[in-house]
Write a protein that holds these residues in place. Structure first.
Motif, mmCIF file in Angstrom:
data_model
loop_
_atom_site.group_PDB
_atom_site.id
_atom_site.type_symbol
_atom_site.label_atom_id
_atom_site.label_comp_id
_atom_site.label_asym_id
_atom_site.label_seq_id
_atom_site.Cartn_x
_atom_site.Cartn_y
_atom_site.Cartn_z
ATOM 1 N N CYS A 1 -1.967 -19.242 64.736
ATOM 2 C CA CYS A 1 -1.024 -18.208 65.135
ATOM 3 C C CYS A 1 -1.073 -17.098 64.080
ATOM 4 O O CYS A 1 -1.013 -17.366 62.883
ATOM 5 C CB CYS A 1 0.376 -18.803 65.234
ATOM 6 N N PHE B 1 5.169 -18.236 66.024
ATOM 7 C CA PHE B 1 4.715 -19.628 66.015
ATOM 8 C C PHE B 1 5.648 -20.506 66.833
ATOM 9 O O PHE B 1 6.867 -20.459 66.705
ATOM 10 C CB PHE B 1 4.632 -20.172 64.582
ATOM 11 N N GLY C 1 1.220 -24.391 70.017
ATOM 12 C CA GLY C 1 0.102 -24.671 69.112
ATOM 13 C C GLY C 1 -0.576 -25.988 69.449
ATOM 14 O O GLY C 1 -1.807 -26.071 69.470
#
Length: 102
Positions: free
Chosen positions: A63, A69, A74
């Motif tokens: 990121c 984030f 993720g």
């Protein structure tokens, strides 16, 4: 567009999913010790897939901005990237099987 049935054996996403026996997630920050600046490492997420033959495949996601984030995103992207690494491995194995039968 509808996909026509395969005329010959091929690898499917279901085949890949069935070949995964475990998956593990961590950030680069989780994997290092004694560093002054962990913040950038918290933005790099890894997914390790363990396959039935115990071979491991790694995917990653990074990121650019800490404000954007999201751990779940993720992990999802890292897993998708790990799956992308499995396709050619299983394709190679299938081709080897097909050649040995010929």
């Amino acid at each position: 567009m509808e996909q026509k049935p395969a005329a010959a054996p091929r690898i499917t996403l279901a085949d890949i999913e069935a070949n995964i026996i475990s998956e593990h997630y961590f950030t680069a920050a989780d994997a290092v010790e004694n560093t002054d600046d962990l913040e950038p490492l918290k933005l790099l997420t890894f997914c390790v897939l363990v396959l039935r033959n115990h071979f491991t495949v790694v995917g990653q996601s990074a990121c650019a901005s800490p404000e954007n984030f999201d751990a779940e995103t993720g992990r999802r992207i890292a897993r998708e990237n790990a799956i992308a690494e499995v396709w050619p491995l299983m394709g190679y194995a299938l081709k080897s099987q097909l050649c040995s039968k010929a």
